[in-house]
Design a protein around this motif. Structure first.
Motif, PDB file in Angstrom:
ATOM      1  N   SER A 180       0.850  -1.193   0.000  1.00  0.00           N
ATOM      2  CA  SER A 180       0.000   0.000   0.000  1.00  0.00           C
ATOM      3  C   SER A 180       0.883   1.239   0.000  1.00  0.00           C
ATOM      4  O   SER A 180       2.053   1.192   0.397  1.00  0.00           O
ATOM      5  CB  SER A 180      -0.898   0.013   1.233  1.00  0.00           C
ATOM      6  OG  SER A 180      -1.749  -1.110   1.265  1.00  0.00           O
ATOM      7  N   TYR A 207      -3.341  -1.946  -0.856  1.00  0.00           N
ATOM      8  CA  TYR A 207      -2.949  -3.200  -1.512  1.00  0.00           C
ATOM      9  C   TYR A 207      -3.435  -4.413  -0.726  1.00  0.00           C
ATOM     10  O   TYR A 207      -3.381  -4.431   0.504  1.00  0.00           O
ATOM     11  CB  TYR A 207      -1.428  -3.252  -1.637  1.00  0.00           C
ATOM     12  CG  TYR A 207      -0.869  -4.630  -1.922  1.00  0.00           C
ATOM     13  CD1 TYR A 207      -0.932  -5.179  -3.204  1.00  0.00           C
ATOM     14  CD2 TYR A 207      -0.269  -5.386  -0.906  1.00  0.00           C
ATOM     15  CE1 TYR A 207      -0.415  -6.453  -3.461  1.00  0.00           C
ATOM     16  CE2 TYR A 207       0.248  -6.643  -1.160  1.00  0.00           C
ATOM     17  CZ  TYR A 207       0.171  -7.172  -2.433  1.00  0.00           C
ATOM     18  OH  TYR A 207       0.681  -8.429  -2.687  1.00  0.00           O
ATOM     19  N   TYR A 230      -5.566  -3.571  -5.892  1.00  0.00           N
ATOM     20  CA  TYR A 230      -5.278  -2.198  -5.487  1.00  0.00           C
ATOM     21  C   TYR A 230      -6.579  -1.401  -5.509  1.00  0.00           C
ATOM     22  O   TYR A 230      -7.341  -1.468  -6.468  1.00  0.00           O
ATOM     23  CB  TYR A 230      -4.276  -1.544  -6.441  1.00  0.00           C
ATOM     24  CG  TYR A 230      -2.924  -2.205  -6.450  1.00  0.00           C
ATOM     25  CD1 TYR A 230      -1.925  -1.806  -5.556  1.00  0.00           C
ATOM     26  CD2 TYR A 230      -2.637  -3.220  -7.347  1.00  0.00           C
ATOM     27  CE1 TYR A 230      -0.677  -2.415  -5.560  1.00  0.00           C
ATOM     28  CE2 TYR A 230      -1.395  -3.841  -7.349  1.00  0.00           C
ATOM     29  CZ  TYR A 230      -0.421  -3.427  -6.456  1.00  0.00           C
ATOM     30  OH  TYR A 230       0.815  -4.038  -6.460  1.00  0.00           O
ATOM     31  N   SER A 248      -1.266  -0.661  -9.932  1.00  0.00           N
ATOM     32  CA  SER A 248      -1.224   0.342  -8.873  1.00  0.00           C
ATOM     33  C   SER A 248      -1.422   1.741  -9.430  1.00  0.00           C
ATOM     34  O   SER A 248      -2.174   2.547  -8.867  1.00  0.00           O
ATOM     35  CB  SER A 248       0.117   0.251  -8.144  1.00  0.00           C
ATOM     36  OG  SER A 248       0.216   1.231  -7.138  1.00  0.00           O
TER      37      SER A 248
END
Length: 246
Positions: free
Chosen positions: A44, A50, A58, A87
């Motif tokens: 994360s 995450y 994500y 991400s």
């Protein structure tokens, strides 16, 4: 004699599956692993949360999320190799899920997206993306589940003839590198008749096949004339614009 033949057939029925499984195991043992740059993204940060199980996920922080993206990895490619892309896309206000596949082959579980969709009832619009073999399988999923999917994203890939989406209402984005050693412009052009006329086509000048993820150089590919970062930025921005309706 008959008893001997029956025993022989029983032996064959027992040994053949073992041989098939062994061949598959040997074939898939040498898969493409995620680069350190990708592994470092399995966490994360201040923009995304995450989760590493049961898939790589994500979720944008501090945003109202109504859209999601499901990613199928390329054949024999570690799912972690797509973590930087996932991400980055999620930062723009989405939930992005990379789905691990049995033996790293999406063809062995093409309907895994169903479980992701079921687990996220609050997501109103779903987009599905796939690289190479993963793209073939997401095209198949989109074809069979058009009422569940709002958009299809093909990364160096195309649908099979049996999955003709030309009359579909699903939005499609197709991206390919001009230096791709596996998916040339001829294959992309051939796929146009299988996709809607509204399909958005984005050639990535200087991009190759391997740089659709972070897993090094794929044997048989051409050398890219742009960096992996440059190619990934083009892919990421194009996906965000596509999902945002721009």
């Amino acid at each position: 004699m008959k008893i001997f033949i029956k025993k022989k057939w029983k032996y064959c029925l027992f040994i053949i599956p073992i041989i098939i499984v062994t061949i598959i195991a040997i074939y898939t043992k040498d898969y493409y692993r995620a680069m350190p740059e990708a592994k470092s993204m399995l966490r994360s940060n201040d923009k995304v949360e995450y989760k590493g199980s049961p898939w790589i996920e994500y979720t944008a922080k501090n945003k109202i999320i109504t859209k999601g993206l499901i990613i199928y990895p390329g054949g024999k490619v570690s799912p972690e190799a797509y973590a930087p892309l996932a991400s980055k896309v999620a930062e723009s206000g989405f939930v992005v899920v990379i789905v691990p596949m049995p033996l790293n082959l999406a063809v062995l579980s093409p309907n895994k997206a169903e479980k992701v969709i079921e687990k996220h009832p609050k997501i109103k619009q779903w987009y599905i993306a796939g690289h190479s073999l993963g793209g073939v399988m997401v095209a198949q999923f989109a074809y069979k589940n058009q009422y569940k999917i709002n958009g299809l994203i093909l990364l160096a890939s195309y649908p099979q003839k049996s999955n003709n989406l030309s009359s579909s209402g699903v939005k499609v984005l197709s991206m390919y590198g001009t230096k791709d050693g596996f998916i040339g412009k001829d294959k992309i052009d051939e796929s146009k008749k299988l996709l809607p006329t509204s399909t958005k086509w984005i050639p990535i000048n200087g991009g190759n096949h391997s740089q659709n993820g972070w897993y090094g150089f794929q044997k048989g590919d051409n050398t890219a004339t742009i960096t992996r970062d440059e190619q990934q930025n083009i892919i990421g921005k194009s996906i965000v614009q596509f999902m945002s309706g721009n």
